[in-house]
Enzyme design. Structure first.
Site, PDB file in Angstrom:
ATOM      1  N   THR A  26       4.801   1.090  -4.465  1.00 53.94           N
ATOM      2  CA  THR A  26       4.359  -0.271  -4.767  1.00 53.94           C
ATOM      3  C   THR A  26       4.436  -0.615  -6.264  1.00 53.94           C
ATOM      4  O   THR A  26       4.787  -1.747  -6.610  1.00 53.94           O
ATOM      5  CB  THR A  26       2.944  -0.523  -4.198  1.00 53.94           C
ATOM      6  OG1 THR A  26       3.005  -0.306  -2.774  1.00 53.94           O
ATOM      7  CG2 THR A  26       2.472  -1.942  -4.447  1.00 53.94           C
ATOM      8  N   GLU A  46       0.821  -1.216   0.000  1.00 51.90           N
ATOM      9  CA  GLU A  46       0.000   0.000   0.000  1.00 51.90           C
ATOM     10  C   GLU A  46       0.853   1.263   0.000  1.00 51.90           C
ATOM     11  O   GLU A  46       0.519   2.268   0.610  1.00 51.90           O
ATOM     12  CB  GLU A  46      -0.929   0.005   1.227  1.00 51.90           C
ATOM     13  CG  GLU A  46      -1.885  -1.165   1.232  1.00 51.90           C
ATOM     14  CD  GLU A  46      -2.750  -1.231   2.477  1.00 51.90           C
ATOM     15  OE1 GLU A  46      -2.764  -0.255   3.267  1.00 51.90           O
ATOM     16  OE2 GLU A  46      -3.415  -2.255   2.665  1.00 51.90           O
ATOM     17  N   CYS A  47       1.972   1.213  -0.689  1.00 51.32           N
ATOM     18  CA  CYS A  47       2.941   2.307  -0.674  1.00 51.32           C
ATOM     19  C   CYS A  47       2.917   3.031  -2.021  1.00 51.32           C
ATOM     20  O   CYS A  47       2.576   2.440  -3.045  1.00 51.32           O
ATOM     21  CB  CYS A  47       4.332   1.708  -0.428  1.00 51.32           C
ATOM     22  SG  CYS A  47       5.662   2.903  -0.366  1.00 51.32           S
ATOM     23  N   GLY A  48       3.304   4.292  -2.025  1.00 50.66           N
ATOM     24  CA  GLY A  48       3.443   5.029  -3.276  1.00 50.66           C
ATOM     25  C   GLY A  48       4.458   4.373  -4.208  1.00 50.66           C
ATOM     26  O   GLY A  48       4.414   4.545  -5.424  1.00 50.66           O
TER      27      GLY A  48
END
Length: 162
Positions: free
Chosen positions: A41, A37-39
């Site tokens: 990803t 759920e990371c920028g």
């Protein structure tokens, strides 16, 4: 005591089975602390491309999910695996979720990786591990899988004589 080589370490697969990193001895690996759920990803896509392109040359991307940064890997092993496969077609090895940060819960893997003074400051930090199991380069999250400096470090490690 500190392991002499990354390939001396043992861990678990994402499915919870024992995994011996010794199976990568003699190869070059790229160790990445991943999160769903990371920028950053979308880097999964580039990591998978690198893995597919270079695996025949003795190279592998190794993914180590971690919830250390922004709580961006909250899922179970099953959820992480399904996410990676469905969204990014990930075929490179993924291991059990671990802690990268110093302290009592820090994984021995990140204790080893951090011995050189570099620990992840965020998700998708990258370590290039040489054939001898030593860290040869570290790149922060913003360095993408197709960046020239990362590619160059991998190529140099692949061409190194053991």
């Amino acid at each position: 005591q500190q392991s002499a080589s990354f390939y001396d370490l043992k861990t678990q697969t994402l499915q919870g089975k024992p995994a011996d990193l010794g199976m990568y001895r003699g190869n070059v690996t790229l160790v990445v602390n991943t999160a769903s759920e990371c920028g950053y990803t979308p880097q999964y896509e580039g990591l998978e491309q690198l893995h597919r392109e270079l695996s025949s040359k003795g190279f592998s991307v190794l993914g180590f999910p971690s919830n250390d940064f922004g709580g961006q890997e909250p899922g179970t092993a099953e959820e992480i695996e399904a996410f990676c496969r469905k969204n990014y077609g990930v075929t490179f090895p993924m291991f059990a979720k671990l802690a990268t940060r110093p302290g009592a819960t820090q994984s021995p893997i990140y204790k080893f990786l951090g011995a050189g003074g570099q620990l992840p400051k965020w998700n998708f930090s990258k370590y290039v591990i040489g054939k001898d199991g030593k860290v040869v380069a570290f790149f922060p999250s913003a360095v993408t899988p197709d960046s020239p400096e990362l590619r160059s470090a991998i190529t140099k490690a692949l061409n190194a004589v053991q």
